[in-house]
Design an enzyme around this catalytic site. Structure first.
Site, mmCIF file in Angstrom:
data_model
loop_
_atom_site.group_PDB
_atom_site.id
_atom_site.type_symbol
_atom_site.label_atom_id
_atom_site.label_comp_id
_atom_site.label_asym_id
_atom_site.label_seq_id
_atom_site.Cartn_x
_atom_site.Cartn_y
_atom_site.Cartn_z
ATOM 1 N N ARG A 81 43.036 24.853 3.268
ATOM 2 C CA ARG A 81 43.324 24.943 1.738
ATOM 3 C C ARG A 81 42.054 25.089 1.204
ATOM 4 N NH1 ARG A 81 44.141 19.770 -2.266
ATOM 5 N NH2 ARG A 81 44.586 21.002 -4.354
ATOM 6 N N HIS A 82 41.931 25.747 0.051
ATOM 7 C CA HIS A 82 40.521 25.960 -0.758
ATOM 8 C C HIS A 82 39.930 24.637 -0.907
ATOM 9 C CE1 HIS A 82 42.297 24.315 -4.394
ATOM 10 N NE2 HIS A 82 43.314 24.936 -4.484
ATOM 11 N N GLY A 83 38.549 24.824 -1.392
ATOM 12 C CA GLY A 83 37.898 23.459 -1.331
ATOM 13 C C GLY A 83 37.803 23.118 -3.030
ATOM 14 N N ALA A 395 40.182 21.342 0.916
ATOM 15 C CA ALA A 395 39.901 21.710 2.158
ATOM 16 C C ALA A 395 40.487 21.284 3.427
ATOM 17 C CB ALA A 395 38.067 21.549 2.497
#
Length: 618
Positions: A81-83, A395
């Site tokens: 996953r994105h931060g 994340a």
């Protein structure tokens, strides 16, 4: 001259700098007591406490191939996953509304705590609409550090020698593109410290990383279906949330009716944003005690469960494209090779969203509690395994490590860098063929175009079923898209031959038994839904009857008015006839006509009347 977007970012940076001067920076002891309850807005280190003290080093003890076998890692697939990110526009507007409400309407009482005074007069609204979910510097650092830890964990795979053989795919959303770039930066900082320029190499693939947008069954059956999140709406206006709303309103000095549930959530999220973006213990955090935070976390978990996870089978099934991609990649990495063949890619890095990870984890059968969370069983759910704060923080990552071992390829799964066992398997790194056998019903039957393109009516019937039970109907069918199968491409499938056989009667009977056991609990849900529909129908029928009565009354009035009009028209006609008759009888209008003799003309008659007294008197 600066463009508006850049000036907004500079303004936000200036606001951040000013805030850091007025607020102390976060220390370990200053982390808000509610930091572990922010759901999908939780910091990665608050779900993985070891990283609060040591965020850069790898923990090699999490790799668990069998000690009795000689094993070496040959491939890593990582779904990440994105931060940490800015709020989306929707939440920024809620935050702005909340800030204005507190500044203008909250009661100002002498001796109120300092945090409340700061909210009323010292806290500035610095979030702007153009931030809209973009990755923040903390988010870039999340991905850089994750890259460094994974490279330390698997140095033979994430090495500089392999830099051109590592594949990177990402969602098109800017926060994901920035995250995959930050991951590559983390690797380069490890490989070539001090070298500023990074040659980014990644592929944007929304069909893979945003599969939920392309699944008609999901979009119509869940995303655009108001009843799909009924449990969420019930809890949002239920006893527990009303208690949180009352307490927060009292602490702010606001009337409770002025503080809608969405604004309570906005205040809670503000605490999380200030922590994850600025590393600050925000004054907004003091509005909530730990019990309040648990209630709000449960509200978030309900939404994710019923929208993205086990609540509706189509939600997990929508991840079939990603599921097949992962296993095709593992098949290629694990099959035997001749010495003249090129080695497979050592790593596949896939960057997406919480909405990418949750359906895939659900499809794998993970984090499914025996009793699903509902609006009415909050107190029975304190020990639930489905906690998004721990599963999909910023994340978050799902790692598949494939080993080459003496007995054959083995696969280990890690979630957020911690070992997790596959459903029904009692080894940390089971044989890969056993993993494939466990998910054979999906590998052979989870076909995107066939299984996911369903009507809303079908989804409502299937919504409460477990994905594994749904797919047993396809258990003895081959997937229609056979080009996805390695053997159709001429690849060596010696490692997989034991996994593609059609299950016999025993498997079918086992599936039927599981369906029978599950049927009783499903009937209760169906009956409850039927009773609710009956109640709504009765209410509608009553309202319809009232409307019909009113229409009948109006029709009766119209008939009466028509009768009156007819009578008036008749009276008018009669009066008109009488007027005409009177006009005909009037002397001034009498004309003897040309047929009378000339001696009986009008002039002679008039003369005789004027000069004859007897005629005048009459």
């Amino acid at each position: 001259m600066l463009c508006p977007a850049r000036s907004s970012v500079l303004l936000a940076a200036l606001s951040l700098a000013l805030t850091r001067r007025t607020c102390c920076s976060l220390r370990g002891s200053d982390i808000p007591h509610i930091a572990a309850h922010f759901g999908t807005k939780t910091r990665y280190e608050d779900s993985n406490l070891r990283l609060l003290h040591d965020g850069g080093s790898a923990n090699s003890s999490v790799l668990k191939p069998p000690a009795a076998e000689r094993c070496s890692p040959v491939h890593l697939t990582a779904v990440i996953r994105h931060g940490s990110r800015y709020p989306t526009v929707k939440n920024i507007r809620r935050i702005r509304k909340l800030s204005e409400l507190v500044r203008t309407e909250a009661a100002r009482v002498s001796g109120s705590p300092g945090w409340l005074q700061e909210l009323q007069s010292g806290w500035e609204m610095w979030y702007t609409d153009d931030m809209d979910g973009q990755l923040v510097m903390k988010g870039r650092e999340d991905l850089r550090r994750l890259a460094a830890r994974l490279a330390g964990l698997l140095p033979s795979l994430l090495s500089e020698q392999n830099r051109n053989r590592i594949s990177f795919r990402t969602s098109s959303k800017h926060r994901c593109v920035s995250s995959v770039e930050a991951f590559q930066e983390g690797l380069q900082q490890l490989w070539r410290p001090g070298e500023p320029e990074v040659q980014y190499s990644h592929q944007v693939d929304d069909e893979l990383m945003r599969f939920f947008e392309r699944c008609r069954g999901y979009v119509e059956g869940v995303e655009n279906n108001r009843t799909a999140l009924l449990e969420v709406e019930k809890f949002k206006h239920g006893e527990e949330m009303e208690g949180v709303r009352r307490r927060v309103a009292e602490r702010l000095g606001l009337p409770q009716h002025r503080l809608a549930p969405d604004l309570v959530e906005a205040a809670f999220f503000l605490c999380s944003y200030e922590l994850s973006i600025r590393s600050l213990h925000s004054p907004w955090c003091f509005l909530f005690d730990e019990e309040d935070a648990k209630v709000l976390e449960y509200l978030s978990d309900l939404k994710q469960y019923w929208k993205r996870s086990h609540g509706h089978a189509i939600s997990s099934l929508s991840s079939c494209p990603l599921f097949h991609h992962v296993f095709r990649t593992l098949d290629k990495a694990g099959r035997p090779r001749r010495s003249t063949e090129a080695s497979p890619e050592p790593a596949s890095i896939l960057v997406g969203h919480a909405e990418t990870l949750l359906p895939l984890l659900s499809l794998l059968g993970l984090y499914k509690d025996q009793t699903p969370p509902t609006a009415s069983n909050y107190h029975a759910q304190h020990g639930r395994s489905f906690r998004t704060s721990l599963i999909v923080p910023y994340a978050a990552n799902l790692l598949f490590v494939l080993y080459d071992c003496q007995r054959g390829p083995r696969l280990q799964m890690l979630i957020n860098e911690s070992p997790v066992r596959f459903l029904g398997l009692d080894e940390d790194a089971p044989l890969y063929r056993d993993v494939r056998a466990t998910y054979r019903h999906l590998l052979d039957g989870c076909d995107f175009h066939r299984d996911l393109t369903v009507s809303p009516a079908e989804e409502r019937l299937r919504g409460s079923d477990d994905s594994q039970l749904l797919l047993t109907v396809n258990i003895d069918k081959k997937a229609q898209n056979k080009t996805d199968r390695p053997e159709e491409k001429g690849e060596d499938t010696s490692m997989l031959t034991s996994d593609v056989q059609t299950p016999g009667a025993a498997g079918i009977l086992e599936a039927i038994a599981a369906l029978k056991n599950d049927f009783g609990s499903k009937v209760d849900g169906v009956l409850t839904a039927i009773n609710e529909i009956k109640s709504d129908f009765k209410d509608f029928a009553g309202r319809l009857e009232q409307a019909e009565d009113r229409i009948g009354d109006i029709e009766d009035d119209i008939v009466g008015e028509k009768t009156k009009i007819a009578k008036l028209e008749k009276q008018v006609s009669e009066l008109t006839s009488k007027v005409d008759d009177l006009e005909n009888r009037s002397p001034t209008s009498w004309d003897p006509g040309p047929s009378l003799p000339s001696w009986l003309s009008r002039e002679r008659i008039d003369y005789q009347v004027r000069h004859n007294p007897l005629l005048r008197e009459s």
